[in-house]
Structures are given as C-alpha cells and as structure tokens.
Design a protein around this motif. Structure first.
Motif, PDB file in Angstrom:
ATOM      1  N   GLU A 407      -4.142  -3.815  -0.241  1.00 12.10           N
ATOM      2  CA  GLU A 407      -5.348  -4.639  -0.108  1.00 12.10           C
ATOM      3  C   GLU A 407      -6.380  -4.314  -1.209  1.00 12.10           C
ATOM      4  OE1 GLU A 407      -6.199  -6.984   3.207  1.00 12.10           O
ATOM      5  OE2 GLU A 407      -4.461  -7.210   1.926  1.00 12.10           O
ATOM      6  N   LYS A 412      -3.788  -7.491  -6.489  1.00 13.95           N
ATOM      7  CA  LYS A 412      -3.211  -8.763  -6.063  1.00 13.95           C
ATOM      8  C   LYS A 412      -3.270  -9.792  -7.190  1.00 13.95           C
ATOM      9  CE  LYS A 412      -4.148  -8.192  -1.098  1.00 13.95           C
ATOM     10  NZ  LYS A 412      -2.804  -8.411  -0.543  1.00 13.95           N
ATOM     11  N   THR A 433      -2.858 -11.140   3.302  1.00 14.73           N
ATOM     12  CA  THR A 433      -4.010 -10.249   3.403  1.00 14.73           C
ATOM     13  C   THR A 433      -4.625 -10.405   4.778  1.00 14.73           C
ATOM     14  OG1 THR A 433      -6.193  -9.718   2.523  1.00 14.73           O
ATOM     15  CG2 THR A 433      -5.490 -11.997   2.318  1.00 14.73           C
ATOM     16  N   HIS A 455      -1.362 -14.619   6.579  1.00 14.94           N
ATOM     17  CA  HIS A 455      -1.555 -13.286   7.157  1.00 14.94           C
ATOM     18  C   HIS A 455      -0.488 -13.043   8.206  1.00 14.94           C
ATOM     19  CE1 HIS A 455      -4.126 -10.528   9.955  1.00 14.94           C
ATOM     20  NE2 HIS A 455      -3.237  -9.840   9.268  1.00 14.94           N
TER      21      HIS A 455
END
Length: 719
Positions: A407, A412, A433, A455
């Motif tokens: 994260e 990313k 995420t 997610h």
C-alpha cells in the motif's frame, strides 16, 4: 384454472403431477400452488381403485424452491393466525398425499431445497437426477427459520434425532445427489430424465403397498427424546448450541432443536403442530426478516446488477489477466482467476518471488483435491493457467491488469507504468487497495478513464466480496467491465465511491476504535470481547485488532485526520486512537504478527489477554452494562454506514448490507448494517433516540446523521 401451477398426465394408472408455476421462474409454496394442489389431490382421490401411483416432478429448472420469501417478509403478529392457517393447510395436503393408499414417488429433476425437499419427503420414495448442479437440503436455518412444512418432523423420523439435527437441520447443508443418497435423504439416483421417469414408474409397480415408516409405527431411529440414552445427551447438546452462537440473538437453531426433540415424543400430527408453532414464532420475528432481506433479497439485487451502469452489453469477459505482485493477495487473486478459467500472468520483481505465489496456489489446490472438491486432473489444469514471471514481455495482450503490491502510492504507480506498453491498449486497469484513493492512483497512468479499484479480501480464494471503487475519472464503461469481471471470478461486487477507506475499511474502523475507547475507559478487556461475541461478531474486537495489527487502523485514522486538516473539514478526535498509539508506541505491542498485542501469543497462537492491559488502562468503569457495550459496537458501524449512504459513497442499502455481512463480519442476525437500522426495535425514531443517548455520554461520534429521518423503512430489493 388460469392460475393452475400443476400439470396432470396419466399413463395406465400412474399419474404424473408436474409442478410448473406459469407466473414465476421457480415453483414456490404460495397460494396458487396450494389451490392447484387441492384440485390435484381431489382429482387423485376421485380416481379410486384405478389409481396405481403418483409421480411428483417439476417443469422448471429447479424441482421446487419452497416458501415464497416475499410472503414471509409480510408475516407479522397481526396476520399470524392467517399465516398459521395457510401453513396448516399445506401440511394437511402433504399428509393427504402420503396417505393416499398408493405409492408416491418424487422424481427430483432439479434442486430441492427447503419446501422442495419437504414436498419430496412427503413422498414414499425419492429419486434424483444425477446432475452436479442439483442441490438437496433444508437450508432454512441460514435464513433464520426452520423447515415449516414437515421438514423437522419427517427428517427426524427418517434419519433419527442426531443425524437429522447434525447433518441436515442445524447446518442447513445443501447436498449433491450422491451425498444426499448416502445420507438417506433420497433413495436412488438416475442418469438422465428418461431413466428418472422409468425408475419412478418401476418403483411404483413394485411397491403397491408403500407406506411412510412413521405411519407403520411411531419409532424414531436411535430413540425418542424420552429414552434414557437420548435424554442424557440433550443438556450437552443444548449447551453446545448456545456456545456456538456465544449468546448472540440467533433463535432459529434453538427453535429447531426444541421442535425436533419435542416432535419425537408425540404422534406425527401433534409433531407437525409443534413444528408449526415454532415456525410461526420465527417467521413473525424481526430477526428472520433481517436475515432474509440482507442475505437473500439484497444479495440478489447486488448480483443482478442494480449498481452496474446500463447500456453496456453484452457482459464483458476477461481472457487473460496480469496480476502484479505475487504476495498473499496477488497469489489469491491469481488462483481465483485461474479457477474462473482465466489465463494468469503472475508477475513479481524476480522469478523466485513469482514462483512462491504460484506455489501458494498449488498448496490450496492440493487441499481441495484432498477434500474432494477437484480431481487431480482438474487441479493440474487450473495451476497450468498460472504463469509465474518477472518479464514484462510475458504480459503482452493481457486485457485485465490487477495490481496487488504494498500500500504505497509511488510503488503502485511504478508497477503500472512498467507494464502499460505491454498489455492490451484497452486493458482494464485495477488496483487492489483497501484505503488509498483511486483518483490519486489513476494519475500514474495516461488512461484514468480505464482505471478502477478492485478491493479483494483475504484470503481471496475464500472471501466472496469485492469492493469496486469508482474514481473521479473512471468511465461508466470501465465500471460495467469491472462489475462483469467480478461476477466472472465468481464473487459478489458492491460499488462504492472514492472516499478514504471506501466503505468496509471505514466502517470497520468505527468498531475497532470504539473497542479501543472502551479499554481506555477502564472497561475490562474480557467484557469487550464478550460483548463482541454476544453482538454476533465472529471474533472479539480486540482479537481482530491484533489480527489486523494495531498499526493499520492507527495509520488509516491518521490519514483521515491529515485529510481533514488539509481540507479544513471538521474532525473530532476518537479516544480509541490514543489507546492504539499507547499500545504501539509505549507498550511495543502492535499485534499478533509481532507476537504481542492486546493478547499474548505462543508459537503464533493466541493464548490469553495481556495482563498489562488492566495496569495501563483500568480499572475505570466498574459495573458497566454489557448491553451498552454491544450497542456501542453495533451502532458505531451502523452510523458510519448511514453516513456513507448520506454522502453518496454507497449507492444503495443493498450494497451496504451485502458489503457489511460479507466484508467485515457484521452480525448475520441484523441482515447487515443498513438493515440493522431499518429493522431496529421501535423503528427509526428508537434508533435515533438510542444513538443520541450514546452521543450524550460518549461524544458526537454517535450523533445520527440528518438523513436518518428519510431512511427506507420498506424492504429494499424485493423484486
């Protein structure tokens, strides 16, 4: 009859009743069926000695779906007598069927769940089509009900008290035909429809004097409840059942146990009346309505595409997916895609890491083979779809990208930029995420309209929910594609906006902080855990904090604080965050992964609550009310859900209920966080009043939003 639901055919004394409700996609035990069944039974009786036997089958894909849940939602104390009379009339019909004096066979050519199996149990012989898609069982307990058309009485007399309770009634298991045969729920299986019809007729001709075992005497296999050998086991069974639910309000299981036990010590007719009494109690209660709304109708609404943009047809299907990051989440996503038949390129920074991700899939598949869920050949084919790689060139042509790295927005963005030139130019770009805003992440690519959040929840291959997160520039076409892909993966999609924490992380944070705040007030940690379990959560909230690691909610809450400061938004400090900070920074106990948190651990196993909690945080509030702690945990999450709906972060109460049940373990008996509000005892006014009471004592975080005055009070998604 224009509303007839049962077709009649006759062949040399054998009558076949084919149930085919013209007004519904499935057959249900509604008023139209009851009227049609009355006519059919009267016609059968009129044939007299010329009647050789009866076959019951279906003209639908399913055999029979049981009671109409729409009707059950309408049952209340005011119409309970009318509902009871209807139920008793159905039971009289089934007793008439099984006492016609001729053999009756259920030719089960589709799933027979709930009332469908109860209808079949009223036949003398049950033959099912050997189809892997067919399921047979009594799942009523999963809806907060019990089988109300004779299912309790007949399974107990057919299988015995222990087997009926442990294998059928209490777990609500839906069996494949071969397993139902082995258990004794059915008597035979047939390879195809022609063989099914032939077997039914042959059995009738060979068993002209067929009777139900309970009409040949009232013995119960294994003994009645008043037999000493059985009676001595009942207190233990009741205690085990109570312990299973930790005191949470789940009355269906207790009602099933009571009805089953009581039914064994009376005759069949009285037993059926006992079953009716318990069923009506459950059906008129709010808990069954909550569960039916959240787990059936809302789930049906979500999966049918209520939040999917219209006009994008046909449904999109992904052919090959590039999964970026082969850690636990990436490996789980890769396995889920391979299970769905999608070719997977599992990429990491080097081959050994990528291979470790594939090895995770291999271990899971090996367990599934051992459990009989896959053959070895099937498992090998699934694993073959996963290609572990560190080479961007191997991603050529992938039409779906799912990033599943740490994260960190910079990381990313970097992994997306590395692969964009290799994948298909119109590939869907998705980030897995749990908290990072999708709009910000989309700035790392030159196609923000194609960028969306997916997610997933851990472990991915077992968790059903996926939060689809829509960024500011995400196109409607991209959302439609993402929705279709989640369904392709065999999972349930809810659509949420791009607020920090999205829906599930934001709502669960409210409960985690509330439990921490209770500890800071000096409330005994064991009481906090007990309140969590009695509320219906699967684990204690302090134990959950340890599993997540205390640093995660502390970090997420800090992000909310920072965001409020940069936007000049109003922000009220939650006292629970200070407790987390103390545990992390002063006590150096950040959770299970570090071997120390709210609990002590030995060899990775939770041992006991840390004795130092009382020294650091208490005692401070002696004599606290456990029900107040339960209210605080539930209402904290429910209010945050209401705020998500008010702000537009959530598109529907159906998404809220399904997301909270599947994603954060909101108690099943509530039907979901939104349904908890809609079904609160005393209505919205009572919920608002209770929230304001908590706000006066514990702070403005419990102040209900203004939108609650217009909260939907009618069931949502019943269509």
């Amino acid at each position: 009859m224009t509303d007839n639901t049962i077709d009649w055919s006759e062949d040399r004394g054998v009558v076949t009743l084919t149930i085919a409700d013209p007004g519904q996609s499935v057959n249900t035990m509604n008023a139209a069926f009851a009227a049609s069944f009355d006519v059919a039974l009267a016609r059968l009786a009129a044939i007299g000695d010329a009647l050789t036997g009866v076959v019951i089958t279906s003209g639908k894909k399913t055999f029979f779906a049981g009671g109409d849940l729409r009707d059950l939602l309408e049952v209340d104390a005011d119409n309970a007598a009318q509902f009871t009379a209807f139920l008793e009339s159905i039971k009289r019909q089934l007793r008439t069927l099984e006492t016609l004096g001729v053999p009756v066979v259920a030719a089960i050519n589709g799933s027979a769940l709930g009332g469908g199996l109860e209808l079949a149990l009223a036949c003398h012989h049950r033959i099912a089509l050997d189809d892997p898609h067919i399921r047979i069982g009594l799942p009523e307990v999963t809806l907060g009900l019990l089988p109300g058309a004779g299912g309790v009485v007949r399974t107990v007399r057919l299988l015995g008290l222990d087997t009926a309770l442990d294998r059928v009634l209490l777990p609500g298991t839906a069996y494949r035909p071969a397993d139902a045969l082995q258990l004794g729920l059915i008597d035979d299986i047939a390879t195809d429809t022609a063989a099914l019809r032939a077997a039914a007729r042959a059995w009738i001709l060979a068993h002209r004097d067929a009777r139900q075992c309970w009409d040949d005497g009232d013995a119960v296999p294994g003994g009645r409840a008043d037999d000493p050998s059985v009676a001595t086991t009942l207190p233990t069974r009741a205690a085990t059942l109570r312990a299973r639910h930790h005191g949470a309000p789940m009355p269906a299981a207790a009602a099933i146990l009571s009805a089953a036990v009581e039914s064994t010590v009376v005759d069949v007719e009285t037993a059926l009346a006992v079953e009716t009494r318990y069923f009506v109690q459950l059906a008129t209660g709010q808990i069954a309505k909550n569960i039916i709304q959240g787990t059936f109708f809302d789930r049906q609404t979500v999966r049918s595409g209520a939040s999917r943009p219209r006009g994008f047809m046909p449904p999109h299907r992904a052919d090959s997916v590039a999964v970026l990051g082969a850690g636990m989440m990436g490996a789980g996503i890769a396995l889920s895609a391979a299970l769905a038949g999608i070719t997977v390129k599992l990429k990491d920074v080097d081959c050994p890491r990528a291979e470790r991700g594939k090895a995770y899939a291999a271990r899971v598949l090996a367990k599934r083979v051992a459990a009989g869920k896959h053959s070895q050949a099937e498992a090998d084919a699934i694993l073959e779809r996963i290609c572990a790689t560190d080479d961007v060139a191997d991603l050529a042509g992938c039409d779906l990208v799912i990033e599943a790295v740490f994260e960190d927005p910079e990381l990313k963005g970097q992994v997306f930029r590395e692969v964009l030139d290799a994948v298909a130019p119109d590939a869907l770009l998705a980030s897995n995420t749990s908290t990072l805003p999708i709009t910000g992440l989309a700035r790392s690519v030159d196609r923000p309209a194609d960028f969306i959040g997916l997610h997933f929840f851990s472990p991915v291959e077992r968790m059903d929910l996926v939060e689809i997160v829509v960024g500011e520039q995400t196109s409607e076409a991209t959302l439609a594609k993402a929705f279709d892909i989640v369904l392709q993966l065999g999972k349930t999609p809810i659509v949420v906006g791009d607020g920090r924490g999205f829906f599930t992380s934001r709502v669960i944070l409210a409960r985690l902080l509330e439990a921490a705040a209770m500890l800071g007030e000096g409330i005994a940690p064991a009481s906090i855990e007990q309140a969590s379990l009695q509320a219906g959560y699967p684990v204690g909230t302090l134990a959950l904090l340890d599993e997540l690691t205390l640093t995660l909610p502390h970090k997420i809450y800090g992000q909310f604080r920072d965001e409020a400061r940069t936007t000049d938004a109003q922000f009220v400090e939650h006292p629970g965050d200070a407790v987390l900070a103390t545990m992390i920074e002063d006590a150096n106990r950040p959770g299970r992964s570090a071997g120390a948190g709210f609990y002590d651990y030995a060899d990775g196993r939770r041992v006991r609550l840390w004795a130092g909690l009382n020294e650091r945080f208490g005692p401070g509030r002696p004599g606290h009310d456990l029900s107040e702690l339960i209210d605080r945990l539930l209402i904290a999450e429910a209010l945050e859900t209401a705020r998500c709906l008010e702000s537009g972060l959530l598109r529907s109460t159906a998404d809220a209920n399904v997301g909270s049940l599947l994603g954060i373990g909101f108690p099943l008996w509530t039907g979901g966080a939104a349904q908890f509000i809609a079904g609160y005892p005393g209505g919205l006014a009572a919920f608002g009043a209770r929230s304001r009471q908590l706000a006066e004592e514990f702070g403005p975080r419990f102040t209900p939003p203004a939108s609650l005055v217009s909260w939907p009070t009618e069931p949502v998604g019943v269509n």
